[in-house]
Design a protein around this motif. Structure first.
Motif, PDB file in Angstrom:
ATOM      1  N   TYR A  21     -54.149 -90.095 -23.258  1.00 30.88           N
ATOM      2  CA  TYR A  21     -55.032 -90.084 -24.413  1.00 30.88           C
ATOM      3  C   TYR A  21     -56.002 -91.046 -24.826  1.00 30.88           C
ATOM      4  CZ  TYR A  21     -56.079 -90.424 -29.686  1.00 30.88           C
ATOM      5  OH  TYR A  21     -56.599 -90.738 -30.828  1.00 30.88           O
ATOM      6  N   ARG A  22     -55.689 -92.130 -24.307  1.00 32.72           N
ATOM      7  CA  ARG A  22     -57.030 -93.343 -24.281  1.00 32.72           C
ATOM      8  C   ARG A  22     -58.178 -92.574 -23.180  1.00 32.72           C
ATOM      9  NH1 ARG A  22     -52.328 -95.935 -25.167  1.00 32.72           N
ATOM     10  NH2 ARG A  22     -52.588 -98.038 -26.489  1.00 32.72           N
ATOM     11  N   MET A  23     -57.735 -91.798 -22.136  1.00 31.48           N
ATOM     12  CA  MET A  23     -58.772 -91.252 -21.133  1.00 31.48           C
ATOM     13  C   MET A  23     -59.306 -90.296 -21.957  1.00 31.48           C
ATOM     14  SD  MET A  23     -59.252 -92.752 -18.043  1.00 31.48           S
ATOM     15  CE  MET A  23     -59.737 -91.305 -17.216  1.00 31.48           C
ATOM     16  N   LEU A  24     -58.801 -89.474 -22.747  1.00 30.05           N
ATOM     17  CA  LEU A  24     -59.439 -88.209 -23.025  1.00 30.05           C
ATOM     18  C   LEU A  24     -60.020 -88.139 -24.529  1.00 30.05           C
ATOM     19  CD1 LEU A  24     -57.275 -85.794 -21.304  1.00 30.05           C
ATOM     20  CD2 LEU A  24     -59.112 -86.231 -20.315  1.00 30.05           C
ATOM     21  N   GLY A  25     -59.277 -88.976 -25.354  1.00 25.55           N
ATOM     22  CA  GLY A  25     -59.571 -88.865 -26.859  1.00 25.55           C
ATOM     23  C   GLY A  25     -59.072 -87.587 -27.325  1.00 25.55           C
ATOM     24  N   SER A  26     -58.170 -86.903 -26.982  1.00 24.80           N
ATOM     25  CA  SER A  26     -57.671 -85.651 -27.414  1.00 24.80           C
ATOM     26  C   SER A  26     -56.061 -85.725 -27.110  1.00 24.80           C
ATOM     27  CB  SER A  26     -58.233 -84.401 -26.547  1.00 24.80           C
ATOM     28  OG  SER A  26     -57.608 -83.341 -26.872  1.00 24.80           O
ATOM     29  N   ALA A  27     -55.317 -85.815 -28.172  1.00 26.08           N
ATOM     30  CA  ALA A  27     -53.977 -85.534 -28.012  1.00 26.08           C
ATOM     31  C   ALA A  27     -53.440 -84.365 -27.353  1.00 26.08           C
ATOM     32  CB  ALA A  27     -53.137 -85.933 -29.509  1.00 26.08           C
ATOM     33  N   ARG A  72     -66.800 -82.823 -21.221  1.00 29.62           N
ATOM     34  CA  ARG A  72     -68.144 -83.186 -21.595  1.00 29.62           C
ATOM     35  C   ARG A  72     -69.067 -82.050 -21.760  1.00 29.62           C
ATOM     36  NH1 ARG A  72     -70.439 -88.616 -19.003  1.00 29.62           N
ATOM     37  NH2 ARG A  72     -68.581 -89.112 -20.370  1.00 29.62           N
ATOM     38  N   ALA A  73     -69.038 -81.239 -21.168  1.00 29.46           N
ATOM     39  CA  ALA A  73     -69.757 -79.791 -21.045  1.00 29.46           C
ATOM     40  C   ALA A  73     -69.104 -79.079 -22.562  1.00 29.46           C
ATOM     41  CB  ALA A  73     -69.314 -79.032 -19.593  1.00 29.46           C
ATOM     42  N   ARG A  74     -67.938 -79.180 -22.634  1.00 30.06           N
ATOM     43  CA  ARG A  74     -67.587 -78.304 -23.736  1.00 30.06           C
ATOM     44  C   ARG A  74     -68.192 -79.091 -25.129  1.00 30.06           C
ATOM     45  NH1 ARG A  74     -62.638 -78.596 -21.001  1.00 30.06           N
ATOM     46  NH2 ARG A  74     -61.643 -80.098 -22.552  1.00 30.06           N
ATOM     47  N   ARG A  75     -68.277 -80.449 -24.908  1.00 32.01           N
ATOM     48  CA  ARG A  75     -68.609 -81.109 -26.191  1.00 32.01           C
ATOM     49  C   ARG A  75     -69.786 -81.051 -26.606  1.00 32.01           C
ATOM     50  NH1 ARG A  75     -64.392 -86.205 -24.780  1.00 32.01           N
ATOM     51  NH2 ARG A  75     -62.588 -84.821 -24.960  1.00 32.01           N
ATOM     52  N   GLU A  76     -70.787 -80.598 -25.428  1.00 30.19           N
ATOM     53  CA  GLU A  76     -72.081 -80.410 -25.685  1.00 30.19           C
ATOM     54  C   GLU A  76     -72.361 -79.135 -26.463  1.00 30.19           C
ATOM     55  OE1 GLU A  76     -74.108 -80.274 -21.856  1.00 30.19           O
ATOM     56  OE2 GLU A  76     -73.841 -82.466 -21.461  1.00 30.19           O
ATOM     57  N   THR A  77     -71.614 -78.312 -26.520  1.00 34.20           N
ATOM     58  CA  THR A  77     -71.787 -76.966 -27.061  1.00 34.20           C
ATOM     59  C   THR A  77     -70.935 -77.190 -28.469  1.00 34.20           C
ATOM     60  OG1 THR A  77     -69.880 -75.926 -25.980  1.00 34.20           O
ATOM     61  CG2 THR A  77     -72.236 -75.561 -25.224  1.00 34.20           C
ATOM     62  N   TYR A  78     -70.079 -78.187 -28.675  1.00 31.71           N
ATOM     63  CA  TYR A  78     -69.165 -78.303 -29.891  1.00 31.71           C
ATOM     64  C   TYR A  78     -70.159 -78.351 -31.047  1.00 31.71           C
ATOM     65  CZ  TYR A  78     -65.339 -80.367 -32.763  1.00 31.71           C
ATOM     66  OH  TYR A  78     -64.290 -80.602 -33.401  1.00 31.71           O
ATOM     67  N   VAL A  79     -69.507 -77.560 -32.118  1.00 29.60           N
ATOM     68  CA  VAL A  79     -70.227 -77.363 -33.509  1.00 29.60           C
ATOM     69  C   VAL A  79     -70.371 -78.755 -34.166  1.00 29.60           C
ATOM     70  CG1 VAL A  79     -70.723 -76.297 -35.507  1.00 29.60           C
ATOM     71  CG2 VAL A  79     -70.020 -74.938 -33.322  1.00 29.60           C
ATOM     72  N   GLY A  80     -71.221 -79.576 -34.326  1.00 31.72           N
ATOM     73  CA  GLY A  80     -71.359 -80.890 -35.049  1.00 31.72           C
ATOM     74  C   GLY A  80     -70.898 -82.032 -34.396  1.00 31.72           C
ATOM     75  N   PRO A  81     -70.756 -83.049 -34.976  1.00 35.38           N
ATOM     76  CA  PRO A  81     -70.206 -84.436 -34.071  1.00 35.38           C
ATOM     77  C   PRO A  81     -68.858 -84.172 -33.696  1.00 35.38           C
ATOM     78  CG  PRO A  81     -71.496 -85.061 -36.302  1.00 35.38           C
ATOM     79  CD  PRO A  81     -71.238 -83.557 -36.189  1.00 35.38           C
ATOM     80  N   TRP A  82     -68.686 -84.592 -32.463  1.00 32.76           N
ATOM     81  CA  TRP A  82     -67.230 -84.768 -31.809  1.00 32.76           C
ATOM     82  C   TRP A  82     -66.837 -86.034 -32.048  1.00 32.76           C
ATOM     83  CZ3 TRP A  82     -64.131 -87.503 -28.573  1.00 32.76           C
ATOM     84  CH2 TRP A  82     -63.096 -87.056 -28.037  1.00 32.76           C
ATOM     85  N   LEU A  83     -65.586 -85.843 -32.830  1.00 28.59           N
ATOM     86  CA  LEU A  83     -64.700 -87.246 -32.863  1.00 28.59           C
ATOM     87  C   LEU A  83     -63.405 -87.199 -32.434  1.00 28.59           C
ATOM     88  CD1 LEU A  83     -65.215 -88.172 -36.610  1.00 28.59           C
ATOM     89  CD2 LEU A  83     -66.370 -89.339 -34.697  1.00 28.59           C
ATOM     90  N   PRO A  84     -62.591 -88.079 -31.841  1.00 26.29           N
ATOM     91  CA  PRO A  84     -61.288 -88.190 -31.382  1.00 26.29           C
ATOM     92  C   PRO A  84     -60.191 -87.516 -32.035  1.00 26.29           C
ATOM     93  CG  PRO A  84     -62.281 -90.142 -30.976  1.00 26.29           C
ATOM     94  CD  PRO A  84     -62.933 -89.492 -31.759  1.00 26.29           C
ATOM     95  N   GLU A  85     -59.257 -87.111 -31.640  1.00 25.39           N
ATOM     96  CA  GLU A  85     -58.190 -86.507 -32.191  1.00 25.39           C
ATOM     97  C   GLU A  85     -57.383 -87.940 -32.788  1.00 25.39           C
ATOM     98  OE1 GLU A  85     -55.580 -83.489 -30.789  1.00 25.39           O
ATOM     99  OE2 GLU A  85     -56.914 -82.436 -29.667  1.00 25.39           O
ATOM    100  N   PRO A  86     -57.067 -87.592 -34.203  1.00 24.50           N
ATOM    101  CA  PRO A  86     -56.390 -88.856 -34.605  1.00 24.50           C
ATOM    102  C   PRO A  86     -54.898 -88.730 -34.301  1.00 24.50           C
ATOM    103  CG  PRO A  86     -56.723 -87.260 -36.323  1.00 24.50           C
ATOM    104  CD  PRO A  86     -57.506 -86.697 -35.546  1.00 24.50           C
ATOM    105  N   VAL A  87     -54.210 -89.758 -34.208  1.00 22.86           N
ATOM    106  CA  VAL A  87     -52.626 -89.678 -33.790  1.00 22.86           C
ATOM    107  C   VAL A  87     -52.069 -90.813 -34.668  1.00 22.86           C
ATOM    108  CG1 VAL A  87     -51.263 -90.601 -31.983  1.00 22.86           C
ATOM    109  CG2 VAL A  87     -53.079 -89.382 -31.470  1.00 22.86           C
ATOM    110  N   PRO A  88     -51.113 -90.607 -35.230  1.00 23.47           N
ATOM    111  CA  PRO A  88     -50.078 -91.492 -36.198  1.00 23.47           C
ATOM    112  C   PRO A  88     -49.410 -92.423 -35.175  1.00 23.47           C
ATOM    113  CG  PRO A  88     -49.112 -89.410 -36.062  1.00 23.47           C
ATOM    114  CD  PRO A  88     -50.299 -89.079 -35.514  1.00 23.47           C
ATOM    115  N   THR A  89     -49.480 -93.861 -35.626  1.00 23.05           N
ATOM    116  CA  THR A  89     -49.094 -94.950 -34.796  1.00 23.05           C
ATOM    117  C   THR A  89     -48.027 -95.592 -35.390  1.00 23.05           C
ATOM    118  OG1 THR A  89     -51.173 -95.964 -35.321  1.00 23.05           O
ATOM    119  CG2 THR A  89     -50.991 -94.825 -33.060  1.00 23.05           C
ATOM    120  N   GLY A  90     -47.412 -95.236 -36.573  1.00 19.89           N
ATOM    121  CA  GLY A  90     -46.357 -95.991 -37.182  1.00 19.89           C
ATOM    122  C   GLY A  90     -45.217 -96.120 -36.512  1.00 19.89           C
TER     123      GLY A  90
END
Length: 304
Positions: A21-27, A72-90
């Protein structure tokens, strides 16, 4: 797979997911990377493996390096800003987050910053900062020289921390600012909202083209205040039964908005003293699917 091999892999699974997750920003992609690592573990000659941790970490981190190129190639065609997927950490979903440094490394702000790095830089930075591996070990995993690992780490640290204030706001302080912010947003007090923002505040919303939000970051106190007020007045009639809660997300307090029990937005802020310097909102339903499943799993609910 034999029982011993399965038990050994399951012992490492939480750490592997946290690393991916830390490497990819996507859960969701992190889950895929862990599953691919499992398949390779199943196919290897396990009695010949001297250290399961080193073997599994090496396979996983190099898979993530390869995947980052295509991501990175996929995110270049992503619609709008790309943000990491949120993960609950409780409930320890990303490992121990007992210090400010540990929380910072999984924050939405840091994961967004890590997007600046190349795959090798990101791998070295994550392995060193988040997991404490020595440069000699990192060099072996990534097929680098120790000197090259050190160089990549220095470069990554400079990129990531160049324009970033120190992550020293306590969770209590962040929550207090959140509450003040929400009160101003719901009341429509634009003057109070503007007063809470730094001069260079940036609001970023990730709708992935599936939710109608700004497709470019909104900059400046007046524009952000007006934009947020417009977003609130749009969402309230659309979701009359909407509710929100403060929850531990990516190591820090975040706003989690739900309607009929379904998460439709997760918002995080970045704090500079007593003001908000950045707001990040994830509304893309694809990026909230893991969040919902993880919460259900932590409460023992069925996620079928």
């Amino acid at each position: 797979m034999d029982a011993d091999g399965l038990v050994e892999f399951e012992r490492h699974r939480p750490r592997l997911f946290a690393l991916a997750y830390r490497m990819l920003g996507s859960a969701s992609e992190a889950e895929d990377a862990v599953q691919e690592t499992y398949l390779r573990w199943d196919a290897t000659d396990r009695p010949a493996v001297r250290s399961a941790e080193a073997w599994l970490t090496t396979i996983l981190v190099n898979l993530c390096r390869t995947w980052l190129d295509s991501a990175r190639a996929r995110r270049e065609t992503y619609v709008g800003p790309w943000l990491p997927e949120p993960v609950p950490t409780g409930h320890g979903e990303l490992g121990p987050l007992e210090s400010a440094e540990q929380r910072e490394l999984v924050s939405m702000a840091m994961l967004t910053m890590l997007e600046r790095l190349g795959p090798a830089e990101r791998a070295v930075f994550v392995l060193r900062e988040a997991f404490g591996y020595a440069h000699r070990e990192i060099a072996d995993m990534l097929d680098l020289s120790e000197a090259n690992s050190q160089q990549l780490y220095r470069r990554a640290s400079q990129h990531v921390r160049a324009d970033r204030p120190r992550f020293d706001a306590s969770p209590e302080h962040v929550r207090a600012l959140f509450e003040k912010f929400l009160a101003a947003a719901y009341s429509g007090d634009l003057t109070a909202l503007e007063a809470m923002f730094t001069a260079d505040i940036v609001s970023t919303a990730d709708g992935g083209g599936k939710v109608n939000v700004a497709r470019r970051p909104v900059v400046g106190p007046a524009r952000v205040a007006q934009y947020l007020y417009g977003l609130v007045t749009k969402l309230l009639p659309e979701f009359p039964d909407a509710s929100f809660a403060f929850e531990d997300v990516n190591g820090e307090p975040a706003m989690v908005f739900r309607t009929a029990g379904i998460v439709f937005m997760v918002g995080a802020i970045e704090v500079d003293g007593d003001r908000i310097s950045a707001l990040r909102m994830v509304l893309n339903p694809d990026k909230l699917a893991f969040f919902a499943r993880a919460e259900s799993a932590s409460t023992g609910e069925s996620i079928a």
